[in-house]
Motif scaffolding. Structure first.
Motif, PDB file in Angstrom:
ATOM      1  N   ASP A   1      30.554 -32.547  -0.877  1.00 42.13           N
ATOM      2  CA  ASP A   1      30.438 -31.091  -0.955  1.00 42.13           C
ATOM      3  C   ASP A   1      29.178 -30.714  -1.725  1.00 42.13           C
ATOM      4  O   ASP A   1      29.223 -30.224  -2.856  1.00 42.13           O
ATOM      5  CB  ASP A   1      31.680 -30.506  -1.633  1.00 42.13           C
ATOM      6  CG  ASP A   1      31.790 -29.008  -1.442  1.00 42.13           C
ATOM      7  OD1 ASP A   1      31.071 -28.470  -0.578  1.00 42.13           O
ATOM      8  OD2 ASP A   1      32.590 -28.373  -2.163  1.00 42.13           O
TER       9      ASP A   1
ATOM     10  N   GLU B   1      27.384 -25.638   5.330  1.00 38.32           N
ATOM     11  CA  GLU B   1      28.501 -24.833   5.828  1.00 38.32           C
ATOM     12  C   GLU B   1      28.642 -25.004   7.338  1.00 38.32           C
ATOM     13  O   GLU B   1      27.640 -25.050   8.071  1.00 38.32           O
ATOM     14  CB  GLU B   1      28.283 -23.352   5.504  1.00 38.32           C
ATOM     15  CG  GLU B   1      28.210 -23.051   4.011  1.00 38.32           C
ATOM     16  CD  GLU B   1      29.470 -23.445   3.282  1.00 38.32           C
ATOM     17  OE1 GLU B   1      30.572 -23.213   3.839  1.00 38.32           O
ATOM     18  OE2 GLU B   1      29.370 -23.982   2.167  1.00 38.32           O
TER      19      GLU B   1
ATOM     20  N   LYS C   1      34.234 -32.645   0.304  1.00 37.69           N
ATOM     21  CA  LYS C   1      34.769 -31.571   1.133  1.00 37.69           C
ATOM     22  C   LYS C   1      36.222 -31.871   1.481  1.00 37.69           C
ATOM     23  O   LYS C   1      36.631 -33.033   1.549  1.00 37.69           O
ATOM     24  CB  LYS C   1      33.929 -31.399   2.403  1.00 37.69           C
ATOM     25  CG  LYS C   1      32.549 -30.799   2.128  1.00 37.69           C
ATOM     26  CD  LYS C   1      31.818 -30.493   3.420  1.00 37.69           C
ATOM     27  CE  LYS C   1      30.457 -29.870   3.153  1.00 37.69           C
ATOM     28  NZ  LYS C   1      30.558 -28.515   2.570  1.00 37.69           N
TER      29      LYS C   1
ATOM     30  N   THR D   1      36.943 -33.698   7.500  1.00 30.99           N
ATOM     31  CA  THR D   1      36.019 -34.011   6.413  1.00 30.99           C
ATOM     32  C   THR D   1      36.167 -35.448   5.937  1.00 30.99           C
ATOM     33  O   THR D   1      35.292 -35.957   5.239  1.00 30.99           O
ATOM     34  CB  THR D   1      36.222 -33.060   5.229  1.00 30.99           C
ATOM     35  OG1 THR D   1      37.571 -33.164   4.759  1.00 30.99           O
ATOM     36  CG2 THR D   1      35.950 -31.622   5.638  1.00 30.99           C
TER      37      THR D   1
END
Length: 624
Positions: A24, A36, A220, A225
């Motif tokens: 992340d 994103e 994430k 993910t």
């Protein structure tokens, strides 16, 4: 013996894991674009590519890449307003992202792995379209780690930092469409040694690694993910890499089913050996099906296609044999045909059927000189597709004679697997010349607190019960909880909001995933400052889910969810006490419980319970 009853020690099960986890970070691994994800409808433009394999520095071609290149496909990419030239492979990559490197070194410490002296970026050949460049950049960061399970330790062979691939959107008539929003997100790959000896140990090892990754607070969360690949082999089988296991809950079933599949293939190998089985060269059998009533075959022929067949000597009854739940040897042959563009195969273990008559089956057998102990497989499609597909079917049948083929397979939702491609080899790796080497520096990297340790701390310091402490520590909003508590929010309020309240809202159909961490933190801060009654926190989160562009305070004002002022609380409490003055004189503080409910109702839930309680006690004491 069912697939759930294997003696794994007797079978000689050996398994290992490859865990892929997105980090992340603020930007991607080799450029400054955000990490994103976007919706395909947001795409602002598209472009296409054709990819082809290249030879390694030793002049070798990777088998997996070579097979992939035989399928002529166009790759279309969806680009966005944030897409840069690096992502399009129109500009060299930038330096390795420092934030991603730091997080990877934290993970290395949790795995007790030793960082390399110098990290060199490598190119890994990938021509399935998932990378615009035709390769994935990968960097070895650490080796020689270890984790513990109830069945013994599992060694960590390597920890790599890689760029995530593009997101596959859909198949098109020309090829495959990908989205570039995911391409380049930093990704760690953790590979274990083949130390796993049971399905249960495979799941426990994956759970342990997952817990360590989440302990950093820098990975994430959510579907897609994290992905688990599982390498499985048995004593008489072969190493099979199973890609794309999405859920931890599926790992033990995947291993269990793969062991059963390999055991069945070994049994088929032995039966084929006893029958002295062999596979002939494919041949054209189109004339057999002139005027056929089969929709599939007739459709292919009416479009100018052909029917290709292959005699499988000694295979009668074995092509239709089940090797995994709802999957047969014929399904394996069909997977290879589909890999080359065909819709599938027909074979004599399942015919007559699908519009193919008994007479056509007899004529087919005669056309390829099949004996009663033989099977015949056919492919009906355009001329070139039929020829390449039946050739792949013949090759897979020959592999069945040899036993269990080494290959890469994809995980299905039902716990079974399907053929994807041959196992990749060393020929697909070569140095990346556009990115300079990096010397990993552990000197300022702190070891994160483990989630298991957080649970104990939350119980001790915040007086949370065990269940709620585990929900918060392992939950995706753990960083929000830590931030809120650090800013003075009541721990129980923060924990119940982030877990219980969120769960209730999700069950009611609220799109709670639209609420950002900043909005959660803002909502809890408003409750802390008595600007939002605790009873209205759920309503605020629901409002934010519908209007994610608002701040928490803006949503409170728009929805009129704010708390009553201190003067408004006192005035409302005074009126309640005056209406019930006789009861107060008779019962004193004994009237408190009944009047408390009336006072909260009078304020319409727009006041904090503690403030109302304090004001009510004060008013009762004045009149007692």
């Amino acid at each position: 013996m069912s697939e759930r009853d294997h003696d794994y020690e007797d079978a000689g099960l050996v398994a290992g894991l490859e865990i892929h986890q997105q980090l992340d970070t603020a930007t991607k691994l080799f450029c400054d674009c955000p990490t994103e994800l976007r919706e395909p409808e947001e795409s602002s433009r598209r472009f296409t590519r054709y990819l082809h394999p290249t030879r390694s520095e030793l002049g070798e071609l990777d088998d997996a890449a070579l097979e992939e290149s035989r399928v002529d496909r166009e790759f279309e990419y969806l680009a966005y307003d944030t897409t840069c030239l690096v992502e399009e492979d129109e500009e060299p990559p930038h330096r390795l992202d420092e934030e991603a490197m730091e997080t990877t070194l934290e993970i290395a410490q949790l795995l007790d792995a030793r960082p390399v002296d110098q990290a060199n970026v490598m190119r890994k050949l990938v021509v399935d379209g998932s990378n615009t460049s035709g390769f994935q950049r990968s960097t070895l960061i650490a080796t020689d780690g270890e984790i513990e399970t109830e069945e013994g330790s599992v060694r960590i062979e390597d920890l790599l930092l890689e760029e995530e691939s593009a997101k596959r959107v859909e198949e098109t008539e020309e090829g495959v469409r990908y989205s570039l929003d995911r391409l380049g997100i930093p990704l760690v790959e953790i590979g274990t040694s083949p130390d796993i000896r049971s399905p249960a140990q495979a799941r426990e090892a994956a759970e342990r690694i997952g817990m360590l990754l989440r302990s950093t607070g820098k990975v994430k969360r959510g579907l897609g993910t994290i992905r688990q690949d599982v390498n499985v082999s048995i004593a008489e089988g072969a190493r099979v890499e199973i890609k794309g296991v999405q859920s931890l809950d599926d790992i033990d079933d995947i291993v269990r089913t793969e062991v059963g599949r390999q055991l069945e293939l070994v049994a088929i190998r032995d039966e084929l050996a006893a029958r002295n089985a062999a596979v002939d060269q494919p041949e054209d059998v189109t004339e057999v099906f002139a005027g056929t009533d089969s929709g599939v075959i007739g459709g292919a022929l009416s479009s100018g296609g052909s029917v290709m067949g292959v005699r499988l000597r000694g295979f009668d009854g074995l092509v239709g044999r089940e090797i995994a739940p709802n999957r047969r040897l014929g399904t394996e042959l069909s997977d290879h045909a589909k890999r080359h563009g065909a819709g599938g195969i027909f074979h004599t273990d399942e015919l007559p059927a699908y519009g193919v008559t008994e007479g056509e089956v007899a004529d087919l057998r005669e056309a390829v000189d099949a004996e009663p102990e033989d099977a015949v497989a056919i492919v009906a499609d355009s001329g070139e597709t039929a020829r390449t597909a039946i050739g792949a079917v013949a090759d897979r049948a020959r592999a069945a004679v040899a036993g269990v083929p080494e290959e890469t397979r994809g995980a299905n939702e039902d716990g079974t697997t399907r053929y994807l491609r041959p196992l990749p080899g060393a020929a697909r790796m070569y140095p990346e010349t556009d990115v300079p080497p990096v010397k990993p520096d552990r000197s300022e990297v702190e070891t994160p607190e483990l989630l298991t340790e957080k649970v104990g701390r939350y119980e001790r310091e915040y007086d949370l019960d065990r269940g709620l402490a585990e929900q918060v520590a392992y939950g995706r909003r753990m960083p929000v909880f830590e931030r809120a508590v650090g800013e003075g929010v009541d721990p129980t309020l923060a924990a119940t909001t982030l877990e219980s309240t969120v769960t209730e809202l999700r069950r009611d159909g609220v799109a709670i995933e639209n609420v950002s961490e900043e909005q959660f933190a803002g909502a809890l801060a408003l409750a802390r400052d008595d600007d939002l009654p605790t009873g209205n926190v759920g309503d605020l989160l629901s409002a934010l889910a519908d209007a994610p562009e608002l701040t928490a305070r803006e949503a409170v004002e728009r929805e009129d969810l704010g708390g009553a002022s201190e003067d408004e609380v006192r005035e409302a409490v005074r009126e309640v006490v005056e209406r019930n003055e006789e009861q107060v004189h008779e019962e004193g503080m004994g009237a408190f419980s009944g009047l408390m409910g009336e006072a909260m109702g009078a304020l319409g839930g727009q006041a904090d319970g503690e403030a109302v309680s304090a004001a009510l006690r004060e008013e009762i004491q004045k009149r007692s």
